[in-house]
Design a protein around this motif. Sequence first.
Motif, PDB file in Angstrom:
ATOM      1  N   GLN A 227       0.828  -1.220   0.000  1.00 49.40           N
ATOM      2  CA  GLN A 227       0.000   0.000   0.000  1.00 49.40           C
ATOM      3  C   GLN A 227       0.861   1.268   0.000  1.00 49.40           C
ATOM      4  OE1 GLN A 227      -1.734  -0.911   3.737  1.00 49.40           O
ATOM      5  NE2 GLN A 227      -3.504  -1.989   2.886  1.00 49.40           N
ATOM      6  N   HIS A 228       2.120   1.137   0.330  1.00 46.84           N
ATOM      7  CA  HIS A 228       2.960   2.331   0.488  1.00 46.84           C
ATOM      8  C   HIS A 228       4.060   2.441  -0.549  1.00 46.84           C
ATOM      9  CE1 HIS A 228       0.870   1.863   4.305  1.00 46.84           C
ATOM     10  NE2 HIS A 228       0.918   3.181   4.340  1.00 46.84           N
ATOM     11  N   LEU A 229       4.016   1.582  -1.558  1.00 46.53           N
ATOM     12  CA  LEU A 229       5.045   1.678  -2.600  1.00 46.53           C
ATOM     13  C   LEU A 229       4.859   2.959  -3.399  1.00 46.53           C
ATOM     14  CD1 LEU A 229       5.476  -1.878  -4.198  1.00 46.53           C
ATOM     15  CD2 LEU A 229       6.799  -0.785  -2.382  1.00 46.53           C
ATOM     16  N   SER A 230       5.950   3.659  -3.655  1.00 45.19           N
ATOM     17  CA  SER A 230       5.876   4.840  -4.520  1.00 45.19           C
ATOM     18  C   SER A 230       5.604   4.336  -5.940  1.00 45.19           C
ATOM     19  CB  SER A 230       7.199   5.595  -4.471  1.00 45.19           C
ATOM     20  OG  SER A 230       8.208   4.792  -5.059  1.00 45.19           O
ATOM     21  N   PRO A 231       5.079   5.191  -6.835  1.00 47.53           N
ATOM     22  CA  PRO A 231       4.799   4.720  -8.204  1.00 47.53           C
ATOM     23  C   PRO A 231       6.049   4.137  -8.868  1.00 47.53           C
ATOM     24  CG  PRO A 231       3.811   6.883  -7.831  1.00 47.53           C
ATOM     25  CD  PRO A 231       4.618   6.573  -6.606  1.00 47.53           C
ATOM     26  N   ALA A 232       7.219   4.763  -8.641  1.00 42.70           N
ATOM     27  CA  ALA A 232       8.448   4.254  -9.268  1.00 42.70           C
ATOM     28  C   ALA A 232       8.797   2.868  -8.719  1.00 42.70           C
ATOM     29  CB  ALA A 232       9.604   5.224  -9.015  1.00 42.70           C
TER      30      ALA A 232
END
Length: 423
Positions: A227-232
């Motif tokens: 849920q907390h992964l950055s888009p990159a």
Amino acid sequence: MIKALRGTYDILPPDSYLWAGVEATARSTFLCAGFGEIRTPVFEQTDLFTRSIGEVTDIVEKEMYTFQDRKGRSLTLRPEGTACVVRACIEHKLLSQQGAMQKLFYIGPMFRYERPQAGRQRQFNQIGVEIFGSYSPLADADAIALMVRFFAAVGFDQLTVRLNSLGDDASLDAYRAALRATLAPHRDALCNECQRRYDKNILRVLDCKVPVCREICARDDMPTLAQHLSPAAAAHYADVKTALDTLGIPYEDVPSLVRGLDYYTHTIFEVTDASLGAQDALGGGGRYDGLVQAMGGPPTGAVGFAIGTERLLMALRAKNAPPDLPPPDIALIACDEEACRECFSYGYTLRDAGLRVHFPYDTLSIKAQMRAAGASGVPYVLLRGKDEREAGVFTCKNMKDGTHSQVREETLIEQMRVLLQQS
Ligand code: AMP
């Protein structure tokens, strides 16, 4: 009587033959993929490990073999290989050139002061691979694929690759903050160690084996890394999985997977085999983009893995019967003292020609020598006594069918080669 220390053990033949086979397969698999072997010392300055593995980790807090040498310096027997390889790469400037790739593997013993049990020793061995110089998801996929290929080459067919992404620094910071907020109301219920971890290294709470902590971590409202992964970071992780799909390598997304060392970022993975039980991994690894720079080197994308050789062999033994040591090609048998000296000399003539030869040092009875030869599984014995000496021959016995023939001294090598080819 002095015995091997608790958590250590001797590797004896024929088991050592199995070890050599696995290590040879590792060497050929990794050499074929363009990796070079690195061998680093088994002890290093303690700081190397505290700085790289992380102060608030089980390895650094509880498991290191740390001692002072005679000059009062703090040294540690290496608990893992990555920190040592990174140290060596920086020291020898292997990573200084822009765009330089280093693909390395190592094989050797590691030391952790853990409670010994099946599959957990204090001196154990790892086979590891490190790829330096790329941030590409293809490098992550290459590390995972190589690991899987190596396992397949030693005889595993049904392994599970467990995969997760820790994301980049921004993702991890967001995740840590969410964990802190969710765990805050339960803080007092956590075990003493986890209360300390809450402040110092909250991710380690997820690793805790204490039942209350496990129960709290299993709550439905716990945040997940995904849920907390950055888009990159999410894109990087998706690309790793696509690359694995290309090779048809199956994997399991395990959002709760964490690893016991602090330096990982992005992809982390573990390989398990059903024969070892749920908690024991055969090997694991991940990406560690920040480590080289943190240790004083240039910014360097890096990914690697380590396999526990003891566990790999435990799982292999559960599948296959142990191989026998290969018998020699020829056993020489001496009927008297002079024959013993002749067998020594002819034994070397045959060895120098590339044949595997056993010869006696002492003149035991022929019966005892024949019995030992039979037990070793050798296909031919060459008998030398007074009659043979006078005739310039050896009596050759085919151990399979019991037939005898005479072999002349001058053509010993050629004749034995022919016989061995036929057998
Ligand atoms: P780690 O460096 O902790 O990621 O460990 C990598 C692999 O090394 C594990 O998956 C195990 O197979 C093996 N391993 C770690 N610690 C031990 C140990 N004390 N005894 C035997 N194998 C170990």
